[in-house]
Design a protein around this motif. Structure first.
Motif, PDB file in Angstrom:
ATOM      1  N   GLU A 140       0.835  -1.200   0.000  1.00 52.58           N
ATOM      2  CA  GLU A 140       0.000   0.000   0.000  1.00 52.58           C
ATOM      3  C   GLU A 140       0.872   1.253   0.000  1.00 52.58           C
ATOM      4  O   GLU A 140       1.881   1.319   0.713  1.00 52.58           O
ATOM      5  CB  GLU A 140      -0.907   0.021   1.231  1.00 52.58           C
ATOM      6  CG  GLU A 140      -1.853  -1.167   1.348  1.00 52.58           C
ATOM      7  CD  GLU A 140      -2.977  -1.126   0.330  1.00 52.58           C
ATOM      8  OE1 GLU A 140      -3.272  -0.023  -0.195  1.00 52.58           O
ATOM      9  OE2 GLU A 140      -3.562  -2.188   0.058  1.00 52.58           O
ATOM     10  N   THR A 221      -7.563   5.685   5.229  1.00 49.45           N
ATOM     11  CA  THR A 221      -6.148   6.070   5.236  1.00 49.45           C
ATOM     12  C   THR A 221      -5.902   7.207   6.219  1.00 49.45           C
ATOM     13  O   THR A 221      -4.908   7.210   6.954  1.00 49.45           O
ATOM     14  CB  THR A 221      -5.701   6.479   3.822  1.00 49.45           C
ATOM     15  OG1 THR A 221      -5.827   5.352   2.946  1.00 49.45           O
ATOM     16  CG2 THR A 221      -4.252   6.949   3.815  1.00 49.45           C
ATOM     17  N   THR A 245      -2.529   0.373  -4.527  1.00 48.95           N
ATOM     18  CA  THR A 245      -2.336  -0.978  -4.008  1.00 48.95           C
ATOM     19  C   THR A 245      -1.656  -1.803  -5.084  1.00 48.95           C
ATOM     20  O   THR A 245      -2.183  -1.934  -6.194  1.00 48.95           O
ATOM     21  CB  THR A 245      -3.666  -1.646  -3.626  1.00 48.95           C
ATOM     22  OG1 THR A 245      -4.306  -0.884  -2.597  1.00 48.95           O
ATOM     23  CG2 THR A 245      -3.425  -3.064  -3.115  1.00 48.95           C
TER      24      THR A 245
END
Length: 395
Positions: A140, A221, A245
């Motif tokens: 990520e 996030t 991702t």
């Protein structure tokens, strides 16, 4: 061919066990954020059991080690650095400078008498630092700016004066200059929000997520970053950035000037041989906001995902849009001899299995976690066995 040993880096954001498990060594008991395989002056790899380092090996015979073409383009230095990287928690909001800025900054800090290893030094060399990360697990990241109108949508409707201010900046100027204004507003010491302002916006994102957010990833996030770095304006800056991702086997290129932050995962990195990092937040390390703001590319663009080309069936080659490096990944399953791509100085690292690498005059057996530096004079390579090799070389 010369066996080399990687150098571990114990940055606080690193996983304590991901790299030891990947490269088959005992965890040292603290974070192992990165393992470096290269000749950068700050951490050159040990050669042949540690009797000398890779930088010294190259300096002793640069023509044989690097080849005339690489020397003509890059001088008597290895132009790339190969790493394994394992962020367990988000690392800093950062950008890497271009060559011109790095060279000027390095010379300025030298003239000012800033020691090369000082924690507050920005430039540890004169080089740029574009990089490519290849995911070994789901990886990520945040990378580059969103389209200004999309970023404005993320701030719209949040019960936060800070969100309202940023929304107005982006709506009034949906261009790179509007992005610059919003990003600068968050980070510049004259306008940066207070920790309380940040906390109010974080709580607004939390409430939006509870209520069925149309942007759950962006809001999640924000909460992840707030848990790691409470009150940091970099939390809010994440709403300006593209989420990424990578699935295992995918790669992302980050150019010089590209704002980014790695959030978690395990990957292989190859980059220009540099340790220049300009940080703006999400870190306990030295932050130089003014220098970072001057180095950033504010043009909105999607993340640069690099698709591989297949070489002789077993190898995927990831070509980056720079001259300093390329990365190849070879998966051997049939115990047959396969040619390897690349030329010039190469570093090969075995991630799994047992692989025999052969040149015209030498042969070395690599097992999980072992690495070798191949001099330019070794010429064409082949490999056989069962396992996985990653290789860095110069295009």
């Amino acid at each position: 061919m010369h066996r080399i040993g990687g150098i571990t880096r114990d940055y606080a954001w690193g996983s304590p066990d991901a790299i030891p498990a990947l490269l088959d060594f005992a965890p040292p008991g603290g974070p192992v954020a990165e393992m470096w395989f290269g000749a950068h002056p700050s951490a050159p790899a040990g050669v042949d059991g540690g009797a000398r380092d890779l930088a010294a090996l190259i300096a002793a015979d640069p023509s044989a080690m690097l080849g005339d073409d690489v020397r003509a383009r890059f001088g008597d230095r290895l132009p790339y650095l190969l790493k394994i990287v394992a962020p367990q928690r988000p690392l800093s909001l950062q950008v890497h400078p271009n060559v011109e800025r790095a060279s000027a900054g390095f010379d300025a800090e030298d003239r000012a008498g800033v020691p090369i290893d000082a924690p507050h030094r920005n430039y540890r060399d004169r080089n740029h630092k574009p990089e490519l990360v290849y995911a070994l697990t789901p990886f990520e990241a945040l990378c580059g700016f969103r389209a200004p109108r999309r970023a404005a949508e993320l701030f719209a409707g949040l019960a936060s004066p800070l969100a309202e201010k940023l929304h107005a900046l982006l709506r009034s100027d949906p261009s790179p200059e509007g992005v610059r204004a919003a990003f600068t507003c968050l980070l510049d010491r004259r306008s940066r929000p207070s920790p309380q302002d940040v906390r109010v916006l974080v709580e607004a994102c939390r409430e939006r997520l509870r209520s069925g957010s149309t942007s759950p990833r962006a809001d999640s996030t924000v909460l992840t970053l707030a848990a790691a770095y409470p009150g940091d304006p970099g939390i809010v800056a994440s709403l300006l950035l593209n989420p990424v991702t990578l699935q295992p086997g995918e790669a992302l290129f980050v150019p010089a000037g590209g704002v980014h932050a790695y959030l978690g995962g395990l990957g292989v990195e190859v980059m220009a041989s540099s340790d220049n990092v300009l940080r703006a937040g999400l870190t306990t390390k030295h932050v130089d906001v003014d220098e970072l703001l001057g180095a950033v590319d504010y043009v909105a663009a999607p993340p640069i995902r690099t698709a591989p080309e297949v070489f002789h069936g077993a190898t995927r080659v990831f070509y980056a849009p720079v001259d300093d490096f390329e990365l190849s990944v070879t998966d051997l399953v049939d115990d047959e001899v396969h040619p390897l791509p690349g030329r010039g100085p190469r570093i090969l690292l075995c991630l799994a299995g047992t692989v025999t690498v052969t040149s015209a005059d030498d042969e070395v057996v690599l097992v999980q976690g072992s690495a070798v530096f191949v001099a330019a004079v070794e010429g064409v390579l082949s490999a056989r066995g069962t396992g996985t090799l990653v290789q860095a070389d110069v295009p």
